[in-house]
Design a protein around this motif. Structure first.
Motif, PDB file in Angstrom:
ATOM      1  N   THR A 147     122.112  70.187  78.873  1.00  0.00           N
ATOM      2  CA  THR A 147     123.250  69.280  78.745  1.00  0.00           C
ATOM      3  C   THR A 147     124.320  69.984  77.923  1.00  0.00           C
ATOM      4  OG1 THR A 147     123.985  67.064  78.120  1.00  0.00           O
ATOM      5  CG2 THR A 147     122.321  68.085  76.706  1.00  0.00           C
ATOM      6  N   ASP A 148     125.556  69.763  78.299  1.00  0.00           N
ATOM      7  CA  ASP A 148     126.645  70.387  77.547  1.00  0.00           C
ATOM      8  C   ASP A 148     127.720  69.377  77.141  1.00  0.00           C
ATOM      9  OD1 ASP A 148     128.131  69.887  79.843  1.00  0.00           O
ATOM     10  OD2 ASP A 148     128.278  71.986  80.439  1.00  0.00           O
ATOM     11  N   GLN A 185     116.698  69.688  88.854  1.00  0.00           N
ATOM     12  CA  GLN A 185     118.049  70.098  89.248  1.00  0.00           C
ATOM     13  C   GLN A 185     118.342  71.523  88.821  1.00  0.00           C
ATOM     14  OE1 GLN A 185     119.883  66.758  87.216  1.00  0.00           O
ATOM     15  NE2 GLN A 185     120.678  65.968  89.166  1.00  0.00           N
ATOM     16  N   LEU A 186     117.969  71.880  87.593  1.00  0.00           N
ATOM     17  CA  LEU A 186     118.188  73.248  87.115  1.00  0.00           C
ATOM     18  C   LEU A 186     117.417  74.237  87.971  1.00  0.00           C
ATOM     19  CD1 LEU A 186     119.271  75.347  85.120  1.00  0.00           C
ATOM     20  CD2 LEU A 186     117.316  74.810  83.640  1.00  0.00           C
ATOM     21  N   ASN A 187     116.160  73.937  88.273  1.00  0.00           N
ATOM     22  CA  ASN A 187     115.347  74.834  89.092  1.00  0.00           C
ATOM     23  C   ASN A 187     115.965  75.017  90.478  1.00  0.00           C
ATOM     24  OD1 ASN A 187     112.880  76.414  89.382  1.00  0.00           O
ATOM     25  ND2 ASN A 187     112.262  74.841  90.835  1.00  0.00           N
ATOM     26  N   THR A 188     116.426  73.936  91.080  1.00  0.00           N
ATOM     27  CA  THR A 188     117.056  74.002  92.403  1.00  0.00           C
ATOM     28  C   THR A 188     118.323  74.849  92.364  1.00  0.00           C
ATOM     29  OG1 THR A 188     116.152  71.866  93.062  1.00  0.00           O
ATOM     30  CG2 THR A 188     118.126  72.614  94.231  1.00  0.00           C
ATOM     31  N   LEU A 189     119.199  74.573  91.405  1.00  0.00           N
ATOM     32  CA  LEU A 189     120.448  75.335  91.290  1.00  0.00           C
ATOM     33  C   LEU A 189     120.174  76.811  90.999  1.00  0.00           C
ATOM     34  CD1 LEU A 189     122.588  72.820  89.233  1.00  0.00           C
ATOM     35  CD2 LEU A 189     123.101  73.648  91.544  1.00  0.00           C
ATOM     36  N   VAL A 228     130.936  87.066  84.296  1.00  0.00           N
ATOM     37  CA  VAL A 228     130.958  85.629  84.061  1.00  0.00           C
ATOM     38  C   VAL A 228     132.095  85.372  83.079  1.00  0.00           C
ATOM     39  CG1 VAL A 228     129.696  83.600  83.252  1.00  0.00           C
ATOM     40  CG2 VAL A 228     128.473  85.448  84.439  1.00  0.00           C
ATOM     41  N   ALA A 229     133.116  84.659  83.555  1.00  0.00           N
ATOM     42  CA  ALA A 229     134.301  84.397  82.736  1.00  0.00           C
ATOM     43  C   ALA A 229     134.488  82.885  82.625  1.00  0.00           C
ATOM     44  CB  ALA A 229     135.532  85.033  83.366  1.00  0.00           C
ATOM     45  N   ALA A 230     133.940  82.321  81.563  1.00  0.00           N
ATOM     46  CA  ALA A 230     134.002  80.870  81.404  1.00  0.00           C
ATOM     47  C   ALA A 230     133.715  80.494  79.962  1.00  0.00           C
ATOM     48  CB  ALA A 230     132.982  80.207  82.319  1.00  0.00           C
ATOM     49  N   GLU A 231     134.153  79.309  79.616  1.00  0.00           N
ATOM     50  CA  GLU A 231     133.811  78.758  78.317  1.00  0.00           C
ATOM     51  C   GLU A 231     132.327  78.364  78.339  1.00  0.00           C
ATOM     52  OE1 GLU A 231     134.989  76.516  81.380  1.00  0.00           O
ATOM     53  OE2 GLU A 231     136.555  77.509  80.220  1.00  0.00           O
ATOM     54  N   ASN A 232     131.766  78.087  77.188  1.00  0.00           N
ATOM     55  CA  ASN A 232     130.354  77.715  77.117  1.00  0.00           C
ATOM     56  C   ASN A 232     130.121  76.416  77.876  1.00  0.00           C
ATOM     57  OD1 ASN A 232     129.864  79.913  75.478  1.00  0.00           O
ATOM     58  ND2 ASN A 232     130.025  78.747  73.587  1.00  0.00           N
ATOM     59  N   SER A 233     129.146  76.436  78.791  1.00  0.00           N
ATOM     60  CA  SER A 233     128.805  75.245  79.570  1.00  0.00           C
ATOM     61  C   SER A 233     127.451  75.457  80.227  1.00  0.00           C
ATOM     62  CB  SER A 233     129.863  74.988  80.651  1.00  0.00           C
ATOM     63  OG  SER A 233     129.758  75.952  81.683  1.00  0.00           O
ATOM     64  N   LEU A 292     123.748  78.927  83.546  1.00  0.00           N
ATOM     65  CA  LEU A 292     123.165  79.123  84.870  1.00  0.00           C
ATOM     66  C   LEU A 292     123.592  80.470  85.455  1.00  0.00           C
ATOM     67  CD1 LEU A 292     121.691  78.032  87.460  1.00  0.00           C
ATOM     68  CD2 LEU A 292     123.924  77.101  88.130  1.00  0.00           C
ATOM     69  N   ALA A 293     124.864  80.805  85.338  1.00  0.00           N
ATOM     70  CA  ALA A 293     125.366  82.069  85.881  1.00  0.00           C
ATOM     71  C   ALA A 293     124.691  83.270  85.222  1.00  0.00           C
ATOM     72  CB  ALA A 293     126.887  82.142  85.704  1.00  0.00           C
ATOM     73  N   HIS A 294     124.547  83.222  83.900  1.00  0.00           N
ATOM     74  CA  HIS A 294     123.886  84.321  83.189  1.00  0.00           C
ATOM     75  C   HIS A 294     122.418  84.443  83.592  1.00  0.00           C
ATOM     76  CE1 HIS A 294     126.936  85.801  80.336  1.00  0.00           C
ATOM     77  NE2 HIS A 294     127.422  84.585  80.396  1.00  0.00           N
ATOM     78  N   LEU A 295     121.714  83.325  83.642  1.00  0.00           N
ATOM     79  CA  LEU A 295     120.304  83.341  84.050  1.00  0.00           C
ATOM     80  C   LEU A 295     120.149  83.869  85.469  1.00  0.00           C
ATOM     81  CD1 LEU A 295     118.786  79.970  82.782  1.00  0.00           C
ATOM     82  CD2 LEU A 295     117.962  82.260  82.252  1.00  0.00           C
ATOM     83  N   ALA A 296     120.933  83.343  86.391  1.00  0.00           N
ATOM     84  CA  ALA A 296     120.815  83.732  87.799  1.00  0.00           C
ATOM     85  C   ALA A 296     121.115  85.210  87.988  1.00  0.00           C
ATOM     86  CB  ALA A 296     121.741  82.876  88.660  1.00  0.00           C
TER      87      ALA A 296
END
Length: 144
Positions: free
Chosen positions: A19-20, A29-33, A54-59, A64-68
């Motif tokens: 959650t952010d 949902q996290l596993n699916t994404l 990955v260019a984004a604020e913390n969320s 998800l992008a970093h993990l993937a």
């Protein structure tokens, strides 16, 4: 892909995983994404690997992008979301990235920073040259 996350999804499917303050995902949902994103990244990467910025604020999406990217075997290049397009261009060119995952808030700056990399944004604005993350991963399997 992410065995710990898959196990948590089996044990506690409706439990809150991330959650952010805006986005909230259950373990399922996290596993699916995560699986869809990793499958998409593996399908599109070169045999020698690659670099994902990955260019984004913390969320939740940023995590998800970093993990993937890591699970897909890519080098993940974090880019500060507060940079100007010229500063981003220097980093993206120097790191030789061919894909940038970003937020809707950073999409215009990222698009202006690179003419060569594919730009994919979650909650994408209607902006030429920026693909919508949900649409991109929609057709990919959600299994490991």
């Amino acid at each position: 892909m992410a065995y710990g996350i898959a196990e948590a999804a089996r044990r506690d499917p409706s439990g809150i995983a991330v959650t952010d303050g805006v986005t909230e995902w259950t373990w399922t949902q996290l596993n699916t994404l995560l699986n869809r994103t990793v499958n998409w990244l593996c399908d599109r990467r070169s045999p020698t690997g690659g670099r994902l910025a990955v260019a984004a604020e913390n969320s939740a999406h940023t995590a998800l992008a970093h993990l993937a990217g890591t699970y897909a075997g890519l080098s993940v290049v974090p880019v500060n979301s507060q940079l100007t397009s010229a500063e981003m261009a220097y980093i993206l060119d120097d790191a030789a990235v061919d894909l940038v995952l970003c937020s809707a808030q950073t999409a215009a700056t990222v698009r202006a920073a690179t003419a060569t990399a594919r730009v994919v944004a979650w909650n994408a604005p209607t902006l030429g040259g920026v693909d919508d993350f949900a649409a991109v991963i929609a057709g990919y399997p959600d299994t490991e």
